[in-house]
Motif scaffolding. Structure first.
Motif, PDB file in Angstrom:
ATOM      1  N   ARG A 108     -19.351 -77.306  46.326  1.00 44.56           N
ATOM      2  CA  ARG A 108     -18.498 -76.300  45.683  1.00 44.56           C
ATOM      3  C   ARG A 108     -17.028 -76.614  45.938  1.00 44.56           C
ATOM      4  O   ARG A 108     -16.689 -77.157  46.988  1.00 44.56           O
ATOM      5  N   THR A 109     -16.184 -76.218  44.983  1.00 42.43           N
ATOM      6  CA  THR A 109     -14.752 -76.395  45.164  1.00 42.43           C
ATOM      7  C   THR A 109     -14.219 -75.163  45.882  1.00 42.43           C
ATOM      8  O   THR A 109     -14.308 -74.060  45.336  1.00 42.43           O
ATOM      9  N   PRO A 110     -13.712 -75.307  47.109  1.00 43.34           N
ATOM     10  CA  PRO A 110     -13.239 -74.109  47.820  1.00 43.34           C
ATOM     11  C   PRO A 110     -12.041 -73.477  47.115  1.00 43.34           C
ATOM     12  O   PRO A 110     -11.226 -74.171  46.506  1.00 43.34           O
ATOM     13  N   ARG A 111     -11.973 -72.146  47.194  1.00 42.76           N
ATOM     14  CA  ARG A 111     -10.879 -71.431  46.515  1.00 42.76           C
ATOM     15  C   ARG A 111      -9.616 -71.507  47.362  1.00 42.76           C
ATOM     16  O   ARG A 111      -9.623 -71.191  48.540  1.00 42.76           O
ATOM     17  N   ARG A 112      -8.560 -71.941  46.740  1.00 44.98           N
ATOM     18  CA  ARG A 112      -7.263 -72.016  47.409  1.00 44.98           C
ATOM     19  C   ARG A 112      -6.246 -71.309  46.507  1.00 44.98           C
ATOM     20  O   ARG A 112      -6.149 -71.661  45.320  1.00 44.98           O
ATOM     21  N   SER A 113      -5.520 -70.370  47.078  1.00 48.12           N
ATOM     22  CA  SER A 113      -4.531 -69.666  46.260  1.00 48.12           C
ATOM     23  C   SER A 113      -3.342 -70.596  46.009  1.00 48.12           C
ATOM     24  O   SER A 113      -3.138 -71.570  46.734  1.00 48.12           O
ATOM     25  N   ARG A 114      -2.585 -70.255  44.970  1.00 51.91           N
ATOM     26  CA  ARG A 114      -1.429 -71.091  44.641  1.00 51.91           C
ATOM     27  C   ARG A 114      -0.411 -71.077  45.778  1.00 51.91           C
ATOM     28  O   ARG A 114       0.189 -72.093  46.099  1.00 51.91           O
ATOM     29  N   THR A 115      -0.237 -69.906  46.401  1.00 49.53           N
ATOM     30  CA  THR A 115       0.724 -69.793  47.507  1.00 49.53           C
ATOM     31  C   THR A 115       0.321 -70.710  48.660  1.00 49.53           C
ATOM     32  O   THR A 115       1.173 -71.409  49.226  1.00 49.53           O
ATOM     33  N   SER A 116      -0.970 -70.705  48.989  1.00 51.26           N
ATOM     34  CA  SER A 116      -1.412 -71.547  50.114  1.00 51.26           C
ATOM     35  C   SER A 116      -1.266 -73.023  49.759  1.00 51.26           C
ATOM     36  O   SER A 116      -0.943 -73.840  50.625  1.00 51.26           O
ATOM     37  N   MET A 117      -1.484 -73.368  48.489  1.00 55.33           N
ATOM     38  CA  MET A 117      -1.317 -74.768  48.070  1.00 55.33           C
ATOM     39  C   MET A 117       0.151 -75.173  48.138  1.00 55.33           C
ATOM     40  O   MET A 117       0.480 -76.289  48.525  1.00 55.33           O
ATOM     41  N   ARG A 118       1.020 -74.242  47.740  1.00 51.53           N
ATOM     42  CA  ARG A 118       2.458 -74.534  47.813  1.00 51.53           C
ATOM     43  C   ARG A 118       2.885 -74.744  49.260  1.00 51.53           C
ATOM     44  O   ARG A 118       3.640 -75.658  49.579  1.00 51.53           O
ATOM     45  N   LEU A 119       2.393 -73.865  50.123  1.00 55.12           N
ATOM     46  CA  LEU A 119       2.729 -73.965  51.549  1.00 55.12           C
ATOM     47  C   LEU A 119       2.224 -75.277  52.144  1.00 55.12           C
ATOM     48  O   LEU A 119       2.953 -75.977  52.854  1.00 55.12           O
ATOM     49  N   ALA A 120       0.964 -75.589  51.843  1.00 57.39           N
ATOM     50  CA  ALA A 120       0.347 -76.788  52.426  1.00 57.39           C
ATOM     51  C   ALA A 120       1.048 -78.054  51.947  1.00 57.39           C
ATOM     52  O   ALA A 120       1.362 -78.930  52.754  1.00 57.39           O
TER      53      ALA A 120
ATOM     54  N   SER B 199      -9.580 -79.134  47.252  1.00 60.27           N
ATOM     55  CA  SER B 199      -9.194 -78.051  46.325  1.00 60.27           C
ATOM     56  C   SER B 199      -9.351 -78.462  44.856  1.00 60.27           C
ATOM     57  O   SER B 199      -9.495 -79.644  44.538  1.00 60.27           O
ATOM     58  N   TYR B 200      -9.281 -77.444  43.983  1.00 64.47           N
ATOM     59  CA  TYR B 200      -9.391 -77.685  42.530  1.00 64.47           C
ATOM     60  C   TYR B 200      -8.228 -78.552  42.046  1.00 64.47           C
ATOM     61  O   TYR B 200      -8.414 -79.456  41.224  1.00 64.47           O
ATOM     62  N   MET B 201      -7.030 -78.302  42.592  1.00 64.30           N
ATOM     63  CA  MET B 201      -5.859 -79.078  42.166  1.00 64.30           C
ATOM     64  C   MET B 201      -6.004 -80.543  42.571  1.00 64.30           C
ATOM     65  O   MET B 201      -5.671 -81.446  41.809  1.00 64.30           O
ATOM     66  N   GLN B 202      -6.497 -80.773  43.797  1.00 68.52           N
ATOM     67  CA  GLN B 202      -6.685 -82.158  44.246  1.00 68.52           C
ATOM     68  C   GLN B 202      -7.806 -82.817  43.453  1.00 68.52           C
ATOM     69  O   GLN B 202      -7.784 -84.019  43.226  1.00 68.52           O
ATOM     70  N   ARG B 203      -8.770 -82.005  42.998  1.00 67.78           N
ATOM     71  CA  ARG B 203      -9.848 -82.536  42.160  1.00 67.78           C
ATOM     72  C   ARG B 203      -9.273 -83.089  40.861  1.00 67.78           C
ATOM     73  O   ARG B 203      -9.666 -84.149  40.388  1.00 67.78           O
ATOM     74  N   ILE B 204      -8.326 -82.338  40.278  1.00 63.14           N
ATOM     75  CA  ILE B 204      -7.694 -82.786  39.036  1.00 63.14           C
ATOM     76  C   ILE B 204      -6.998 -84.135  39.260  1.00 63.14           C
ATOM     77  O   ILE B 204      -7.029 -85.016  38.407  1.00 63.14           O
ATOM     78  N   ILE B 205      -6.411 -84.300  40.431  1.00 60.49           N
ATOM     79  CA  ILE B 205      -5.644 -85.509  40.727  1.00 60.49           C
ATOM     80  C   ILE B 205      -6.534 -86.688  41.105  1.00 60.49           C
ATOM     81  O   ILE B 205      -6.308 -87.819  40.671  1.00 60.49           O
ATOM     82  N   GLY B 206      -7.585 -86.429  41.900  1.00 60.04           N
ATOM     83  CA  GLY B 206      -8.312 -87.547  42.478  1.00 60.04           C
ATOM     84  C   GLY B 206      -9.714 -87.802  41.966  1.00 60.04           C
ATOM     85  O   GLY B 206     -10.289 -88.840  42.267  1.00 60.04           O
ATOM     86  N   GLU B 207     -10.269 -86.872  41.193  1.00 62.09           N
ATOM     87  CA  GLU B 207     -11.655 -87.040  40.720  1.00 62.09           C
ATOM     88  C   GLU B 207     -11.717 -88.165  39.673  1.00 62.09           C
ATOM     89  O   GLU B 207     -10.710 -88.500  39.047  1.00 62.09           O
TER      90      GLU B 207
ATOM     91  N   ALA C  30       0.757 -77.503  42.200  1.00 61.18           N
ATOM     92  CA  ALA C  30       0.881 -76.251  42.968  1.00 61.18           C
ATOM     93  C   ALA C  30       2.107 -75.453  42.531  1.00 61.18           C
ATOM     94  O   ALA C  30       2.103 -74.226  42.597  1.00 61.18           O
ATOM     95  N   TRP C  31       3.141 -76.146  42.062  1.00 60.70           N
ATOM     96  CA  TRP C  31       4.368 -75.447  41.667  1.00 60.70           C
ATOM     97  C   TRP C  31       4.442 -75.154  40.179  1.00 60.70           C
ATOM     98  O   TRP C  31       5.321 -74.416  39.741  1.00 60.70           O
ATOM     99  N   THR C  32       3.561 -75.749  39.370  1.00 61.84           N
ATOM    100  CA  THR C  32       3.673 -75.529  37.918  1.00 61.84           C
ATOM    101  C   THR C  32       2.450 -74.858  37.296  1.00 61.84           C
ATOM    102  O   THR C  32       2.574 -74.203  36.259  1.00 61.84           O
ATOM    103  N   MET C  33       1.284 -75.025  37.910  1.00 62.46           N
ATOM    104  CA  MET C  33       0.061 -74.486  37.306  1.00 62.46           C
ATOM    105  C   MET C  33      -0.004 -72.970  37.468  1.00 62.46           C
ATOM    106  O   MET C  33       0.165 -72.481  38.588  1.00 62.46           O
ATOM    107  N   PRO C  34      -0.231 -72.222  36.396  1.00 60.94           N
ATOM    108  CA  PRO C  34      -0.355 -70.767  36.557  1.00 60.94           C
ATOM    109  C   PRO C  34      -1.594 -70.419  37.386  1.00 60.94           C
ATOM    110  O   PRO C  34      -2.613 -71.103  37.277  1.00 60.94           O
TER     111      PRO C  34
END
Lengths: 81, 205
Positions: free
Chosen positions: B11-23, B74-82, B157-161
């Protein structure tokens, strides 16, 4: 800057009682992609637009438009007059 | 070049946009800061201050590496690395945009770094710091790698709604599960590479 593309996906989905997941599976995309499409955050590729049109059995221009769609209440009022 | 880590349960763990921005912010700002502290702690002398600075630098580096492992599944990293064939229309579009952004930033950074190194090595009157040991280059290498992995994700993390709130729990639970497979060919390649390296090293010495 490209102009926004309006769509009727939420209405079409609601009238068929389809979940985003079911629609996404039917056209082969992630369910979040349907969410982005419905919000107007993403303009679909021609391929995806044609797949959606094929799924709903409607012409593409009935689902997507460069101008905002007329609200159903307005259409109904016109029909009544 | 990027990296995506599929979780053990698929499963793709849920990460909020704020936490992704912070990380991502923590990784991009924390690693250089930690590296600067750790590498330049010697400037503070030989005492406990130098040791404390070095330790603080290493701690910041460790935090930024942990932050990377937070974003890696995360889902965002999936978009980048899958693999590209696993992505849909929107995800491919987002990946292209993120890669284009990362390319611009990375080339700008590399150009600035080369310019700085040229000045630092050429003009001795300025006494600018320049990397001159294995530790320095090793730190730079891992930093560049971390930037390559993180910059595209930071862009997302900074552009995706953020639309995760719009989905019901059962909709998120219904997400298709794809457990990571054991890639025997990859393990074979690693073992073969290790063996070849060992044999070569024995032959040369």
């Amino acid at each position: 800057m490209s102009s926004p593309i309006y769509n009727r996906l939420p209405v079409l989905r609601a009238e068929r009682s389809l979940s985003r997941k079911a629609l996404a599976d039917a056209v082969g995309v992630n369910f979040q992609t349907i969410g982005y499409l419905e919000r107007g955050d993403y303009s679909p590729s021609l391929e995806l637009a044609l797949k959606l049109a094929d799924y709903f059995n409607l012409p593409v221009e009935m689902i997507f438009s460069l101008k905002p769609f007329e609200p159903l209440s307005q259409i109904a009022n016109k029909g009544g007059q | 070049m990027s990296f995506y880590m599929r979780t053990a349960n698929g499963r793709t763990p849920r990460r909020s946009r704020t936490s992704m921005r912070l990380a991502t912010g923590l990784i991009l700002a924390g690693y250089p800061l930690g590296a600067l502290l750790a590498l330049n702690s010697g400037l503070a002398g030989e005492g406990s201050v130098s040791f404390a600075l070095s330790l603080a630098g290493l701690a910041i580096i460790a935090v930024s590496v942990f932050a990377f492992f937070y974003i890696a599944p995360s889902y965002m990293q999936r978009i980048i690395g899958e693999q590209l064939c696993e992505l849909d229309d929107l995800e491919r579009d987002l990946r292209q945009k993120a890669y284009a952004f990362a390319y611009h930033v990375l080339t700008g950074l590399v150009a600035a770094a080369i310019f700085y190194l040229a000045v630092a090595n050429d003009d001795t009157r300025l006494t600018l710091w320049a990397p001159d040991s294995y530790t320095h280059w090793n730190t730079i290498f891992w930093g560049v790698l971390l930037y390559c992995f993180t910059l595209p994700t930071a862009y997302l993390a900074w552009t995706m709604p953020d639309i995760s709130d719009e989905f019901a729990e059962e909709e998120l639970e219904a997400e298709p599960v794809r457990k990571p497979g054991v890639r025997w060919w990859l393990w074979g390649l690693i073992v073969a590479g290790g063996l070849a390296g060992f044999i070569l090293a024995r032959m040369i010495t």
